[in-house]
Design a protein around this motif. Structure first.
Motif, PDB file in Angstrom:
ATOM      1  N   VAL A  79      50.481  43.769   1.355  1.00 23.21           N
ATOM      2  CA  VAL A  79      50.680  43.201   2.684  1.00 23.21           C
ATOM      3  C   VAL A  79      52.024  43.703   3.199  1.00 23.21           C
ATOM      4  N   THR A  80      51.990  44.340   4.358  1.00 26.17           N
ATOM      5  CA  THR A  80      53.202  44.837   5.001  1.00 26.17           C
ATOM      6  C   THR A  80      53.374  44.102   6.324  1.00 26.17           C
ATOM      7  N   VAL A  81      54.590  43.672   6.622  1.00 21.23           N
ATOM      8  CA  VAL A  81      54.878  42.948   7.866  1.00 21.23           C
ATOM      9  C   VAL A  81      55.903  43.750   8.654  1.00 21.23           C
ATOM     10  N   LYS A  82      55.556  44.031   9.927  1.00 21.70           N
ATOM     11  CA  LYS A  82      56.455  44.753  10.824  1.00 21.70           C
ATOM     12  C   LYS A  82      56.824  43.864  12.002  1.00 21.70           C
ATOM     13  N   ALA A  83      58.087  43.923  12.365  1.00 15.28           N
ATOM     14  CA  ALA A  83      58.582  43.226  13.552  1.00 15.28           C
ATOM     15  C   ALA A  83      59.251  44.259  14.433  1.00 15.28           C
ATOM     16  N   GLY A  84      58.704  44.455  15.617  1.00 16.92           N
ATOM     17  CA  GLY A  84      59.275  45.445  16.526  1.00 16.92           C
ATOM     18  C   GLY A  84      59.309  46.839  15.938  1.00 16.92           C
ATOM     19  N   GLY A  85      58.343  47.198  15.118  1.00 14.24           N
ATOM     20  CA  GLY A  85      58.272  48.522  14.513  1.00 14.24           C
ATOM     21  C   GLY A  85      59.051  48.664  13.219  1.00 14.24           C
ATOM     22  N   THR A  86      59.809  47.653  12.838  1.00 16.35           N
ATOM     23  CA  THR A  86      60.606  47.689  11.610  1.00 16.35           C
ATOM     24  C   THR A  86      59.896  46.918  10.503  1.00 16.35           C
ATOM     25  N   VAL A  87      59.761  47.538   9.341  1.00 15.89           N
ATOM     26  CA  VAL A  87      59.177  46.840   8.202  1.00 15.89           C
ATOM     27  C   VAL A  87      60.195  45.825   7.700  1.00 15.89           C
ATOM     28  N   ILE A  88      59.818  44.558   7.715  1.00 11.74           N
ATOM     29  CA  ILE A  88      60.728  43.516   7.235  1.00 11.74           C
ATOM     30  C   ILE A  88      60.236  42.887   5.934  1.00 11.74           C
ATOM     31  N   ALA A  89      58.996  43.221   5.559  1.00 10.98           N
ATOM     32  CA  ALA A  89      58.452  42.688   4.300  1.00 10.98           C
ATOM     33  C   ALA A  89      57.314  43.572   3.830  1.00 10.98           C
ATOM     34  N   LYS A  90      57.238  43.718   2.513  1.00  8.05           N
ATOM     35  CA  LYS A  90      56.135  44.471   1.909  1.00  8.05           C
ATOM     36  C   LYS A  90      55.948  43.925   0.505  1.00  8.05           C
ATOM     37  N   SER A  91      54.702  43.565   0.188  1.00  4.16           N
ATOM     38  CA  SER A  91      54.475  42.928  -1.102  1.00  4.16           C
ATOM     39  C   SER A  91      53.121  43.295  -1.701  1.00  4.16           C
ATOM     40  N   LYS A  92      53.123  43.448  -3.007  1.00  6.03           N
ATOM     41  CA  LYS A  92      51.896  43.597  -3.784  1.00  6.03           C
ATOM     42  C   LYS A  92      51.632  42.320  -4.568  1.00  6.03           C
ATOM     43  N   ALA A  93      52.360  41.249  -4.230  1.00  7.94           N
ATOM     44  CA  ALA A  93      52.230  39.964  -4.934  1.00  7.94           C
ATOM     45  C   ALA A  93      51.990  38.825  -3.946  1.00  7.94           C
ATOM     46  N   TYR A 127      50.951  34.675   2.342  1.00 10.01           N
ATOM     47  CA  TYR A 127      52.309  34.271   1.992  1.00 10.01           C
ATOM     48  C   TYR A 127      52.869  35.333   1.057  1.00 10.01           C
ATOM     49  N   LEU A 128      54.104  35.757   1.309  1.00  9.69           N
ATOM     50  CA  LEU A 128      54.754  36.781   0.501  1.00  9.69           C
ATOM     51  C   LEU A 128      55.931  36.190  -0.252  1.00  9.69           C
ATOM     52  N   PRO A 129      56.203  36.708  -1.454  1.00  9.70           N
ATOM     53  CA  PRO A 129      57.384  36.227  -2.188  1.00  9.70           C
ATOM     54  C   PRO A 129      58.650  36.495  -1.374  1.00  9.70           C
ATOM     55  N   ARG A 130      59.563  35.544  -1.390  1.00  7.30           N
ATOM     56  CA  ARG A 130      60.818  35.705  -0.636  1.00  7.30           C
ATOM     57  C   ARG A 130      61.550  36.992  -1.019  1.00  7.30           C
ATOM     58  N   GLU A 131      61.469  37.375  -2.286  1.00  6.26           N
ATOM     59  CA  GLU A 131      62.195  38.577  -2.716  1.00  6.26           C
ATOM     60  C   GLU A 131      61.606  39.863  -2.131  1.00  6.26           C
ATOM     61  N   ASP A 132      60.428  39.798  -1.522  1.00  5.25           N
ATOM     62  CA  ASP A 132      59.817  40.967  -0.896  1.00  5.25           C
ATOM     63  C   ASP A 132      60.081  41.023   0.610  1.00  5.25           C
ATOM     64  N   VAL A 133      60.962  40.166   1.102  1.00  2.81           N
ATOM     65  CA  VAL A 133      61.296  40.091   2.522  1.00  2.81           C
ATOM     66  C   VAL A 133      62.755  40.467   2.713  1.00  2.81           C
ATOM     67  N   ASP A 134      63.047  41.262   3.756  1.00  2.00           N
ATOM     68  CA  ASP A 134      64.424  41.617   4.087  1.00  2.00           C
ATOM     69  C   ASP A 134      65.081  40.423   4.778  1.00  2.00           C
TER      70      ASP A 134
END
Length: 128
Positions: free
Chosen positions: A31-45, A59-66
């Motif tokens: 799962v990859t999350v982009k805000a305004g074209g910027t990747v702010i989170a990416k997780s395989k968990a 839901y993504l682990p906090r450690e996978d979020v900028d």
């Protein structure tokens, strides 16, 4: 037997929806999350949450979020099934209260501790 026991704080909700359920499963992809074209989170968990009367949510682990680019806010909400949620904003893209987390979720959904989720109408989620 319902997933959630009757408590004073849940009484009205459970009277309206006695078989309310929150199913939590591990998501096997990315799962990859982009805000305004910027990747702010990416997780395989990530966790996939399937909840009565709601669309599926990841839901993504906090450690996978900028988290360095996000600011905690004073926003707080209460869910009788999950607990109290806290929110974050992304000031670089004017996204107010777009990410939330249950720091101390109820026992029935304790797997949500340490995870965050995003409003899909405010970010782009890429599900692989």
């Amino acid at each position: 037997m319902p997933q959630f026991p009757m408590t004073d704080s849940r009484r009205k909700a459970l009277e309206r929806f006695p078989d309310y359920a929150v199913a939590i499963s591990s998501y096997e992809g990315t799962v990859t999350v982009k805000a305004g074209g910027t990747v702010i989170a990416k997780s395989k968990a990530a966790l996939l949450i399937q909840e009565t009367r709601h669309d599926d949510v990841y839901y993504l682990p906090r450690e996978d979020v900028d988290l360095g680019s996000l600011t905690p806010t004073d926003q707080s909400t209460y869910c009788p099934f999950k607990g109290h949620a806290s929110y974050w904003s992304y000031t670089d893209n004017n996204l107010e209260n777009f990410m939330w987390s249950y720091a101390e979720p109820y026992a029935q959904v304790e797997r949500l501790a340490g995870y965050v989720s995003f409003y899909t109408n405010k970010v782009v989620q890429i599900i692989d």
